[in-house]
Scaffold this active site. Structure first.
Site, PDB file in Angstrom:
ATOM      1  CB  THR A  92      12.144  49.625 -12.833  1.00 19.73           C
ATOM      2  OG1 THR A  92      12.461  49.706 -14.228  1.00 19.73           O
ATOM      3  CG2 THR A  92      11.144  50.714 -12.491  1.00 19.73           C
ATOM      4  CB  VAL A 127      17.116  52.389 -22.863  1.00 25.26           C
ATOM      5  CG1 VAL A 127      17.307  50.892 -23.084  1.00 25.26           C
ATOM      6  CG2 VAL A 127      15.922  52.906 -23.668  1.00 25.26           C
ATOM      7  CE  LYS A 128      18.980  49.962 -13.829  1.00 25.83           C
ATOM      8  NZ  LYS A 128      18.160  49.521 -12.696  1.00 25.83           N
ATOM      9  CB  ILE A 129      21.991  48.970 -21.763  1.00 21.96           C
ATOM     10  CG1 ILE A 129      20.825  49.456 -22.630  1.00 21.96           C
ATOM     11  CG2 ILE A 129      22.876  47.967 -22.501  1.00 21.96           C
ATOM     12  CD1 ILE A 129      21.248  50.097 -23.952  1.00 21.96           C
TER      13      ILE A 129
END
Ligand code: E4P
Length: 218
Positions: A27, A83-85
């Protein structure tokens, strides 16, 4: 090759998951906004309960402390949360910290192979090179996937190439040919991958011949 769906739409995720070939979900804040999510954590939890695989949840903070704090909170939602960083300097620092704590990271907004190399060295589980957005500005998105593959293989890096911004089945095929580990794509691409006019034509003929045969023996 793993197939991820790139959406926050629960119906679309369910549709893809029901095919039995879905390995995860990505997402981003734009996709979350598109479906109008008010309870962000609750929404991620619903996705995690629908799919047996990694689910990327993107941070909004852009400073080191904020990213780390948000990353820890997101990771608590479910073991499948990744976790998208974003690939920024503060993000790289945060990836190093969170990865050392055992939190899975997908480093996003990768547009050149050196960004991918830095993310991998910092400990990201995935890097997300955006193919379609490079094509949009007249560059060759697939070339980026090929270059990242070479760089990672040169050094035996375990970080997975998660091809993102996949817009059509030709992108997907090329990703498979050059060895992307994962492709994340809209439901339309997942569905189009199984279609061929000769399959439809062939099936129609088989069914018609079967009908003729059964009618003639009655
Ligand atoms: C990746 O994780 C992103 O969510 C996504 O693939 C971006 O795709 P777009 O360029 O079609 O918005």
């Amino acid at each position: 090759m793993k197939f991820f769906i790139d959406t926050a739409d629960l119906d679309q995720i369910r549709e893809a998951a029901n095919m039995g070939v879905l390995d995860g979900v990505t997402t981003n804040p734009s996709l979350m906004a598109k479906v109008g999510v008010s309870d962000v954590k609750g929404h991620y939890l619903k996705i995690c309960e629908m799919v047996d695989g990694d689910v990327s949840a993107e941070v909004i903070s852009t400073d080191y402390e904020g990213i780390v704090e948000e990353g820890r909170e997101l990771a608590k939602i479910h073991p499948n949360i990744t976790v998208k960083i974003p690939m920024i300097k503060e993000g790289v620092k945060a990836i190093s910290t969170l990865a050392a704590e055992g939190i899975k990271i997908n480093c996003t907004l990768i547009f050149n192979p050196l960004q991918a190399l830095v993310a991998a060295k910092a400990g990201a589980k995935y890097v997300s090179p955006f193919i379609g957005r490079l094509d949009d500005i007249g560059q060759d998105g697939m070339n980026l996937i090929e270059e990242v593959r070479v760089v990672f293989d040169n050094y035996g890096l375990e970080c997975q190439i998660l091809a993102a911004s996949v817009r059509h089945t030709q992108h997907l095929l090329n990703c498979a040919l050059v060895g992307a580990d994962v492709a994340t794509m809209p439901l339309s691409v997942i569905e189009n991958m199984i279609k061929h006019p000769l399959t439809d034509k062939g099936l129609a003929k088989f069914l018609a011949d079967h009908k003729k045969m059964t009618e003639s023996v009655q």
